[in-house]
Motif scaffolding. Structure first.
Motif, PDB file in Angstrom:
ATOM      1  N   THR A   1       0.626  -1.481  -0.331  1.00 36.73           N
ATOM      2  CA  THR A   1       0.062   0.153  -0.145  1.00 36.73           C
ATOM      3  C   THR A   1       1.218   1.502   0.030  1.00 36.73           C
ATOM      4  N   ARG A   2       2.453   1.094   0.759  1.00 34.33           N
ATOM      5  CA  ARG A   2       2.759   2.502   0.412  1.00 34.33           C
ATOM      6  C   ARG A   2       4.379   1.892  -0.022  1.00 34.33           C
ATOM      7  N   PHE A   3       4.781   2.785  -0.160  1.00 28.97           N
ATOM      8  CA  PHE A   3       6.291   2.905  -0.669  1.00 28.97           C
ATOM      9  C   PHE A   3       7.197   4.045  -0.399  1.00 28.97           C
ATOM     10  N   TYR A   4       8.287   4.386   0.519  1.00 35.04           N
ATOM     11  CA  TYR A   4       8.999   5.112   0.861  1.00 35.04           C
ATOM     12  C   TYR A   4      10.595   4.693   0.407  1.00 35.04           C
ATOM     13  N   THR A   5      10.862   6.027  -0.324  1.00 31.57           N
ATOM     14  CA  THR A   5      12.533   6.104  -0.500  1.00 31.57           C
ATOM     15  C   THR A   5      13.214   7.078   0.150  1.00 31.57           C
ATOM     16  N   SER A   6      14.453   7.297   0.597  1.00 31.60           N
ATOM     17  CA  SER A   6      14.959   8.428   1.481  1.00 31.60           C
ATOM     18  C   SER A   6      16.669   7.958   1.222  1.00 31.60           C
ATOM     19  N   PRO A   7      16.810   9.098   0.810  1.00 35.38           N
ATOM     20  CA  PRO A   7      18.500   8.876   0.768  1.00 35.38           C
ATOM     21  C   PRO A   7      19.381   8.090   1.978  1.00 35.38           C
ATOM     22  N   VAL A   8      20.502   7.791   1.695  1.00 33.18           N
ATOM     23  CA  VAL A   8      20.769   7.157   3.198  1.00 33.18           C
ATOM     24  C   VAL A   8      21.173   8.387   3.611  1.00 33.18           C
ATOM     25  N   GLY A   9      21.251   8.414   5.671  1.00 35.34           N
ATOM     26  CA  GLY A   9      21.794   9.661   5.690  1.00 35.34           C
ATOM     27  C   GLY A   9      20.882  10.473   6.214  1.00 35.34           C
ATOM     28  N   VAL A  10      20.417  10.774   5.496  1.00 37.89           N
ATOM     29  CA  VAL A  10      18.164  11.710   5.740  1.00 37.89           C
ATOM     30  C   VAL A  10      17.794  10.614   6.695  1.00 37.89           C
ATOM     31  N   ASN A  11      17.257  11.267   7.845  1.00 40.96           N
ATOM     32  CA  ASN A  11      16.496  10.608   8.943  1.00 40.96           C
ATOM     33  C   ASN A  11      14.989  10.945   9.012  1.00 40.96           C
ATOM     34  N   GLU A  12      14.392  11.021   7.943  1.00 39.84           N
ATOM     35  CA  GLU A  12      13.235  11.009   7.682  1.00 39.84           C
ATOM     36  C   GLU A  12      13.026  10.623   6.021  1.00 39.84           C
ATOM     37  N   TRP A  13      11.663   9.681   5.846  1.00 40.06           N
ATOM     38  CA  TRP A  13      11.448   8.895   4.848  1.00 40.06           C
ATOM     39  C   TRP A  13      10.752  10.401   4.184  1.00 40.06           C
ATOM     40  N   GLU A  14      10.706  10.587   3.168  1.00 43.91           N
ATOM     41  CA  GLU A  14       9.789  11.508   1.979  1.00 43.91           C
ATOM     42  C   GLU A  14       8.703  10.468   1.623  1.00 43.91           C
ATOM     43  N   ASP A  15       7.709  11.284   0.957  1.00 45.07           N
ATOM     44  CA  ASP A  15       6.543  11.330   0.555  1.00 45.07           C
ATOM     45  C   ASP A  15       6.718   9.821   0.105  1.00 45.07           C
ATOM     46  N   ASP A  16       5.092   9.594   0.069  1.00 45.48           N
ATOM     47  CA  ASP A  16       5.017   7.638  -0.522  1.00 45.48           C
ATOM     48  C   ASP A  16       4.637   8.181  -1.523  1.00 45.48           C
ATOM     49  N   VAL A  17       5.575   7.158  -2.587  1.00 48.36           N
ATOM     50  CA  VAL A  17       5.992   7.161  -3.682  1.00 48.36           C
ATOM     51  C   VAL A  17       4.497   6.820  -4.881  1.00 48.36           C
ATOM     52  N   PHE A  18       3.680   5.694  -3.638  1.00 53.24           N
ATOM     53  CA  PHE A  18       2.023   5.541  -4.407  1.00 53.24           C
ATOM     54  C   PHE A  18       1.806   6.635  -4.881  1.00 53.24           C
ATOM     55  N   GLY A  19       2.111   7.301  -3.685  1.00 58.46           N
ATOM     56  CA  GLY A  19       0.484   8.379  -3.517  1.00 58.46           C
ATOM     57  C   GLY A  19      -1.323   7.365  -3.468  1.00 58.46           C
ATOM     58  N   GLU A  20      -2.066   7.399  -4.473  1.00 63.57           N
ATOM     59  CA  GLU A  20      -3.370   6.790  -4.391  1.00 63.57           C
ATOM     60  C   GLU A  20      -3.351   5.407  -4.372  1.00 63.57           C
ATOM     61  N   GLN A  21      -2.683   4.975  -5.807  1.00 64.40           N
ATOM     62  CA  GLN A  21      -1.837   3.709  -6.213  1.00 64.40           C
ATOM     63  C   GLN A  21      -1.253   2.935  -4.744  1.00 64.40           C
ATOM     64  N   VAL A  22      -1.565   1.732  -4.892  1.00 65.68           N
ATOM     65  CA  VAL A  22      -0.880   0.247  -4.266  1.00 65.68           C
ATOM     66  C   VAL A  22      -1.103  -0.895  -5.284  1.00 65.68           C
ATOM     67  N   LEU A  23      -0.278  -1.378  -4.694  1.00 62.03           N
ATOM     68  CA  LEU A  23       0.803  -3.002  -6.193  1.00 62.03           C
ATOM     69  C   LEU A  23       0.211  -4.082  -6.062  1.00 62.03           C
ATOM     70  N   GLU A  24      -1.388  -4.335  -6.406  1.00 65.11           N
ATOM     71  CA  GLU A  24      -1.339  -5.422  -6.180  1.00 65.11           C
ATOM     72  C   GLU A  24      -0.132  -6.798  -6.360  1.00 65.11           C
ATOM     73  N   PRO A  25      -0.415  -8.145  -5.674  1.00 66.80           N
ATOM     74  CA  PRO A  25       0.432  -9.389  -5.514  1.00 66.80           C
ATOM     75  C   PRO A  25       0.636  -9.475  -7.242  1.00 66.80           C
ATOM     76  N   GLY A  26       2.510  -9.489  -7.360  1.00 65.90           N
ATOM     77  CA  GLY A  26       2.432 -10.772  -8.314  1.00 65.90           C
ATOM     78  C   GLY A  26       2.779  -9.122 -10.308  1.00 65.90           C
ATOM     79  N   GLU A  27       2.687  -7.979  -9.297  1.00 68.63           N
ATOM     80  CA  GLU A  27       1.891  -6.780 -10.375  1.00 68.63           C
ATOM     81  C   GLU A  27       3.462  -6.011 -10.065  1.00 68.63           C
ATOM     82  N   SER A  28       3.561  -5.863 -11.038  1.00 64.88           N
ATOM     83  CA  SER A  28       4.839  -4.600 -11.401  1.00 64.88           C
ATOM     84  C   SER A  28       4.760  -3.225 -11.262  1.00 64.88           C
ATOM     85  N   ILE A  29       5.518  -2.459 -11.318  1.00 62.80           N
ATOM     86  CA  ILE A  29       5.269  -0.695 -11.279  1.00 62.80           C
ATOM     87  C   ILE A  29       6.710  -0.188 -11.776  1.00 62.80           C
TER      88      ILE A  29
END
Length: 112
Positions: free
Chosen positions: A40-68
């Protein structure tokens, strides 16, 4: 002599700018959900940054077996990112975190 020196300096400056621009390109990779749960949610942040940035998916989700295809267009010149994966409520899976060099990564599969 001065004109030749200016030409050389201009060429060197152009090469340095082109090199810096190449490192600031967007990072793109394919994220695959290899689990049996909805991601339901995927976050990225450069190594060394102590906070997660915005959810990459926004309103989307990734169902089992799907790719994006994921594009990180943050303008940074780093390659190593922390990633955080959150699954739907009621899933048997806990929140998962990983660290990868996204410049070398063509695809990433999250597994159970």
């Amino acid at each position: 002599m001065m004109k030749k020196l200016n030409t050389i300096l201009t060429a060197v400056a152009a090469l340095l700018c082109a090199s810096a621009a190449a490192h600031a390109d967007d990072l793109t990779f394919t994220l695959k959900n290899g689990t049996n749960s909805v991601l339901t949610r995927f976050y990225t942040s450069p190594v060394g940054v102590n906070e997660w940035e915005d959810d990459v998916f926004g309103e989307q989700v990734l169902e089992p077996g799907e790719s994006i295809e994921i594009t990180i267009a943050d303008g940074r010149t780093v390659c190593r990112y922390d990633m955080r994966f959150e699954f739907e409520e009621g899933s048997d899976l806990d929140t998962t975190e990983d660290r990868q060099d996204l410049c070398k990564l063509g695809s990433y599969t999250i597994h159970e």
